[in-house]
Design an enzyme around this catalytic site. Structure first.
Site, PDB file in Angstrom:
ATOM      1  N   HIS A  72       0.802  -1.119  -0.003  1.00 10.18           N
ATOM      2  CA  HIS A  72      -0.068  -0.094  -0.102  1.00 10.18           C
ATOM      3  C   HIS A  72       0.861   0.986   0.168  1.00 10.18           C
ATOM      4  O   HIS A  72       1.603   1.416   0.867  1.00 10.18           O
ATOM      5  CB  HIS A  72      -0.877  -0.011   1.118  1.00 10.18           C
ATOM      6  CG  HIS A  72      -2.126  -0.851   1.054  1.00 10.18           C
ATOM      7  ND1 HIS A  72      -3.125  -0.578   1.801  1.00 10.18           N
ATOM      8  CD2 HIS A  72      -2.526  -1.796   0.440  1.00 10.18           C
ATOM      9  CE1 HIS A  72      -4.173  -1.428   1.463  1.00 10.18           C
ATOM     10  NE2 HIS A  72      -3.739  -2.343   0.634  1.00 10.18           N
ATOM     11  N   TYR A 201      -9.185   6.022   7.030  1.00  5.64           N
ATOM     12  CA  TYR A 201      -9.298   6.587   8.673  1.00  5.64           C
ATOM     13  C   TYR A 201     -10.441   7.608   8.733  1.00  5.64           C
ATOM     14  O   TYR A 201     -10.083   8.528   8.058  1.00  5.64           O
ATOM     15  CB  TYR A 201      -7.861   6.941   9.312  1.00  5.64           C
ATOM     16  CG  TYR A 201      -6.821   5.946   9.232  1.00  5.64           C
ATOM     17  CD1 TYR A 201      -6.109   5.358   8.446  1.00  5.64           C
ATOM     18  CD2 TYR A 201      -6.793   5.413  10.639  1.00  5.64           C
ATOM     19  CE1 TYR A 201      -5.051   4.192   8.465  1.00  5.64           C
ATOM     20  CE2 TYR A 201      -5.799   4.464  10.885  1.00  5.64           C
ATOM     21  CZ  TYR A 201      -4.978   3.887   9.624  1.00  5.64           C
ATOM     22  OH  TYR A 201      -3.854   2.972   9.974  1.00  5.64           O
TER      23      TYR A 201
HETATM   24  C1  PHB Z   1      -6.021  -3.862  10.783  1.00  6.17           C
HETATM   25  O1  PHB Z   1      -6.094  -4.130   9.628  1.00  6.17           O
HETATM   26  O2  PHB Z   1      -6.258  -4.686  11.648  1.00  6.17           O
HETATM   27  C2  PHB Z   1      -5.379  -2.305  11.048  1.00  6.17           C
HETATM   28  C3  PHB Z   1      -4.992  -1.568   9.994  1.00  6.17           C
HETATM   29  C4  PHB Z   1      -4.526  -0.300  10.670  1.00  6.17           C
HETATM   30  C5  PHB Z   1      -4.387   0.038  11.907  1.00  6.17           C
HETATM   31  C6  PHB Z   1      -5.197  -0.728  12.775  1.00  6.17           C
HETATM   32  C7  PHB Z   1      -5.466  -2.088  12.464  1.00  6.17           C
HETATM   33  O3  PHB Z   1      -4.140   1.081  12.211  1.00  6.17           O
END
Ligand code: PHB
Ligand code: FAS
Length: 390
Positions: A72, A201
């Site tokens: 990514h 996010y």
């Molecule tokens: C996850 O895919 O579990 C994951 C990804 C990014 C984060 C926290 C958890 O910041």
């Protein structure tokens, strides 16, 4: 029994350290409280820094990761009804992260250890650490009603936040720092395609949400919930409705719903124990520090601790010096605190804090609006997210 390094805990820290030491002919025994199945059943992290990927490669446990991991180059931040992509790769000279579940990392490392015929004792109880302030430490444990003792050169406390290692340190020899957050993450796994090709996010007045994945067919989603929330109160329908309500329309429209096959709540806290070394005992990974998962740092910090400790042990067993071991705690903590800060910053910016009210929401939206329109601010986020230099 006798071994070179007694490792407490068969999570990523313990397994990775054991594998790296095996590669230089240093014998280890891993003691694990749970069953092999229980360890493999835990669903946790999902994002690996390049340094972690490189270390897994050095341990000979990255074949599946290279075949199935998802590189990514960016993430998106969503707020005010829109998503803004941050091209982390362009801002960091080509660096990227790899999406690959911690469960898979643990399985890859376990299978490498088993193939090499290395000893892991599962379902141990009453593990106790002895004489690690001297030159002849040992570990004892019970299994099948028999008490066993392992004499060793060093003990690696890789047994997580609730483990016995940190608790074995003499009273007053440890300084701890902690911040409990007034919320947790309710996470689900579902065999449905992800909503976006990268992670999203989301800041929303109803609370934080995260769209992640494990593969092009398997999605991982989280929503912020109160710290005392119970997972039984969340049907799949309630989860999908709440997730939709917190995402921008074009992301929400791309969410494929379906039955969850894993649903759990993780508390959020920041925790650091200093120092990370006591004579012949070294604290590694979650045994020494915990970060809120918002910055995707927990597993990656465990890997950087292992890198530093492995370098010190390799130098010691190479007959050279104890300088690397003497430097371990300070070196690891310098990186830990930067990750603790980044994880705290991401958590503070993206989550709903009841006590800060509408004013707090507007401040977060202003910070996010500045961030996504500032190359300097995006670069600072990107450098930390892809992983700071060792
Ligand atoms: C996850 O895919 O579990 C994951 C990804 C990014 C984060 C926290 C958890 O910041
Ligand atoms: P671990 O806790 O993984 O492993 C410790 C091992 O020691 C366990 O197998 C345990 O059974 C064993 N043990 C404990 N006490 C023992 C004893 N007395 N004797 C013998 N064995 C003992 N990080 C992220 O980056 N992203 C995330 O989304 C994320 N989500 C998380 C969700 C949860 C619920 C938790 C708890 C953590 C999460 N983390 C996340 C952080 C997590 O991935 C850790 O950083 C990672 O597991 C650290 O690995 P270890 O240090 O090996 O500790």
């Amino acid at each position: 029994m006798r071994t070179r390094v007694a490792i407490i805990g068969s999570g990523p820290s313990g397994l990775l350290l054991g594998q790296l030491l095996a590669g230089i002919g240093v014998e280890t025994i891993i003691l694990e409280r749970s069953s092999r199945e229980h360890v493999l059943g835990r669903v946790r992290a999902g994002v690996l820094e390049q340094g972690t990927v490189d270390l897994l490669g050095e341990a000979g446990a990255a074949d599946r990761l290279h075949a199935q991991g998802l590189p990514h180059e960016g993430i998106s931040l969503a707020f005010g009804g829109r998503a803004h992509r941050i091209d982390m790769s362009a801002l960091t000279g080509g660096k990227h992260v790899t999406v690959y579940g911690q469960t898979e990392v643990t399985l890859d490392l376990m299978q490498k250890r088993e193939a090499a015929g290395l000893v892991t004792v599962f379902e141990t109880s009453n593990v106790a650490l002895h004489d690690f302030d001297g030159a002849s430490p040992s570990v004892s444990y019970d299994r099948d009603g028999v008490t066993h003792r392992i004499d060793c050169d060093f003990i690696a406390g890789c047994d997580g936040y609730h483990g016995v290692s940190r608790k074995s340190v003499p009273e007053g020899a440890l300084k701890t720092f902690e911040r409990q957050y007034p919320f947790g993450w309710l996470g689900v796994l579902a065999e449905v395609p992800p909503a976006d090709r990268e992670l999203v996010y989301a800041n929303h007045e109803r609370g934080f949400a995260l769209c992640s994945m494990r593969s092009p067919q398997r999605s991982r989603y989280y929503v912020q919930v109160p710290a005392d929330e119970r997972v039984e109160a969340w049907s799949d329908d309630r989860f999908w409705d709440e997730l939709h309500s917190r995402l921008p329309p074009q992301i929400a429209a791309a969410v494929t719903t379906g039955p969850s096959f894993e649903k759990s709540i993780a508390p959020l806290r920041s925790f650091v124990a200093e120092p990370m070394r006591f004579g012949r005992l070294f604290l590694v990974g979650d045994a020494a520090h915990i970060v809120p998962p918002t910055g995707a740092k927990g597993l990656n910090l465990a890997a950087s601790d292992v890198r530093y400790l492995f370098a010190g042990l390799r130098e010691f067993y190479g007959g050279k010096s104890e300088a690397g071991l003497d430097a371990y705690s300070a070196k690891a903590l310098a990186r830990v605190w930067k990750a603790v800060r980044f994880s705290w910053w991401m958590t503070t910016m993206l989550h709903r804090f009841p006590e800060t009210g509408e004013f707090g929401q507007r401040i977060q939206e202003a910070e996010l609006d500045y961030l996504v329109h500032s190359k300097a601010a995006c670069t600072a986020l990107a450098e930390n997210y892809v992983g700071l230099p060792y």
